[in-house]
Design an enzyme around this catalytic site. Structure first.
Site, PDB file in Angstrom:
ATOM      1  N   LYS A 120       0.789  -1.271  -0.332  1.00 37.70           N
ATOM      2  CA  LYS A 120       0.130  -0.362  -0.722  1.00 37.70           C
ATOM      3  C   LYS A 120       0.836   1.206   0.063  1.00 37.70           C
ATOM      4  O   LYS A 120       1.584   1.134   0.428  1.00 37.70           O
ATOM      5  CB  LYS A 120      -0.948  -0.004   1.263  1.00 37.70           C
ATOM      6  N   SER A 138      -9.453   2.833   2.705  1.00 40.26           N
ATOM      7  CA  SER A 138      -8.545   3.547   2.099  1.00 40.26           C
ATOM      8  C   SER A 138      -7.565   2.464   1.238  1.00 40.26           C
ATOM      9  O   SER A 138      -6.758   3.089   0.734  1.00 40.26           O
ATOM     10  CB  SER A 138      -7.848   4.420   3.640  1.00 40.26           C
ATOM     11  N   SER A 150     -10.735   0.241   6.961  1.00 35.26           N
ATOM     12  CA  SER A 150      -9.715   0.903   5.310  1.00 35.26           C
ATOM     13  C   SER A 150      -9.668  -0.769   4.744  1.00 35.26           C
ATOM     14  O   SER A 150      -9.346  -1.005   3.690  1.00 35.26           O
ATOM     15  CB  SER A 150      -8.611   0.918   5.528  1.00 35.26           C
TER      16      SER A 150
END
Length: 474
Positions: A82, A157, A181
């Site tokens: 990520k 996210s 997220s």
């Protein structure tokens, strides 16, 4: 005839261990797949791709090979990291144009764990600015979209990570979760998304969340794949301020165990917003309660364990965490961040030190009350989201950041509850709408009881399989 990406991550790892394929061949398969898929799949999932670096890493892993009986079953398997996670020598922008040219000199604990396991990163997955919103529409970048309908959001996210796994650009990926997220994009993309218990995975070296809301975790197509990646990520480092107790065995082994007869608490009343459930979410929740009962578990309706007053306390802490990202910025940099980030950051800056301390204390007391109320139950069942994945842009409102924030709360009225309590929670892709959109159902367990949670999730998957469901253009 099955292609390599049709196989689970564990099946791909087994082929590597048997010598039937090499990490180089598997990496090349995924690089070629990314080259031929439509750009809305790839460019929304990844913010940085370096095929040559991936090939070099695969050759290094192949040269060493799986080492010993303790080697990860995912050794040699491709993945991605990520854009919030520090990765030495690789551009890491934290979802923001302000850091577009930033290249870290160190890797964080998550990245190091993935590398130590012998996995091959194909790049950095997309995230919204500083990981704050529950949608992934970073400034100047294509949005992360669910492969089930590319006009709809992948969530956030960790939207890029989920989009990459759901489109079979990688077989598994890590995400991070401070308010949902991991679980939000898992629901939007038809995947398993597991938020571990607080302290399960090291925050080395930044330790940037003094509240204790956020933790890294796996996103995968199957429960066993998610458990195997959790084995890779889990573990404490000497400097960690807190940690979860070691599991009895591996998390992957837990996926093969019968959970026994469990007592399951259920509620579908939204926690942080007053919103009506979409009919398909209601159907998914009702079906899940019946499924758990049919598996022999005792299912019982319970009141919402967190009071409405906890919402404002959580928002204060969330705003301060955003301010921690924006305070160090120069005035020119602040002008370049998104209106939502600026609004949240300014809201956090307005909170005094004593107010922040009081908010943390209040949140921990609310969490304690919830944990006591839920202690008689092994598992808690809720929906993951209030609706199926929404169209891209449906939540974002740059003209009115406060409205944007409220819309996010209505979309995700359950997920942040388990960040407050620190409990592990998983979203499972148990339902699809008639239009083929995925709908997740969420299970949570007592703190540090990921093994039980994984055992039940695997039992649910065996009873209502989903891994054969494939999005268009698979």
């Amino acid at each position: 005839m099955a292609e390599l990406h049709d196989l689970t991550a564990l099946e791909q790892g087994a082929l590597i261990r048997s010598g039937e394929i090499s990490p180089v061949e598997l990496t090349e398969h995924y690089l070629e797949r990314a080259a031929r898929l439509p750009r809305e799949y790839v460019d929304g999932a990844f913010v940085h791709r370096d095929p040559d670096a991936a090939r070099l890493r695969a050759r290094e892993v192949a040269a060493v090979g799986p080492v010993g009986d303790g080697a990860s079953p995912l050794a040699g398997v491709p993945t991605a990291i990520k854009d919030l996670n520090l990765t030495r020598g690789v551009p890491t922008a934290f979802g923001s144009p302000v850091f577009a040219d930033y290249v870290p000199e160190v890797s964080d604990g998550v990245t190091l764990a993935i590398e130590d396991a012998g996995m091959v990163s194909l790049g950095k997955t997309s995230t919204p600015e500083f990981g704050s919103p529950c949608y992934t529409e970073p400034e100047g970048r294509p949005p992360a979209v669910t492969p089930w309908d590319t006009t709809r959001m992948a969530g956030g996210s960790s939207g890029g990570a989920a989009a990459a796994v759901a489109a079979a650009l990688v077989p598994v990926a890590q995400g991070s979760d401070g308010g949902g997220s991991i679980r939000i994009p898992a629901s939007c993309c038809g995947l398993v998304g597991l938020k571990p218990t607080r302290g399960r995975i090291s925050g080395f070296p930044m330790y940037g969340d003094p509240v204790g809301l956020a933790v890294a975790g796996p996103i995968a197509r199957s429960v066993a794949d998610a458990a195997a990646l959790l084995d890779v990520l889990a573990g404490r480092r000497a400097g960690d301020p807190a940690w979860a107790p070691d599991p009895a065995g591996t998390f992957l082994a837990a996926a093969g165990r019968d959970p026994g007869r469990l007592r399951v608490a259920c509620f579908d009343t939204p926690v942080i917003a007053d919103v009506d459930l979409h009919p398909e979410v209601r159907r998914a929740y009702d079906d899940a309660t019946r499924l758990l009962a049919s598996l022999g578990h005792a299912v019982e309706d319970v009141p919402v364990p967190l009071p409405p007053e906890a919402v404002g306390v959580f928002e204060t802490c969330w705003a301060v965490l955003t301010a921690l990202s924006t305070v160090p910025l120069e005035p020119e940099q602040r002008r370049r961040i998104r209106p939502l980030t600026r609004w949240l950051g300014e809201r956090g800056e307005a909170v005094s030190g004593p107010e922040f301390g009081l908010a943390i204390g209040a949140m921990r007391r609310y969490a304690a009350d919830a944990l006591v109320a839920l202690a008689p139950y092994d598992i808690v069942l809720t929906p993951t989201l209030a609706t199926p994945p929404l169209p891209v842009g449906a939540l974002r409102d740059d003209a009115d950041p406060a409205a944007d924030f409220e819309a996010q709360k209505r979309f995700t009225p359950w997920t942040s509850a388990w960040n407050v309590t620190g409990m592990p929670a998983v979203s499972l892709p148990l339902h699809q709408t008639p239009e083929g959109l995925p709908v997740g159902i969420m299970l949570a367990a007592r703190p540090a009881e990921e093994e039980l949670l994984i055992s039940l999730a695997a039992q649910v998957e065996a009873a209502a399989p989903w891994t054969d469901r494939r999005p268009p253009l698979w």
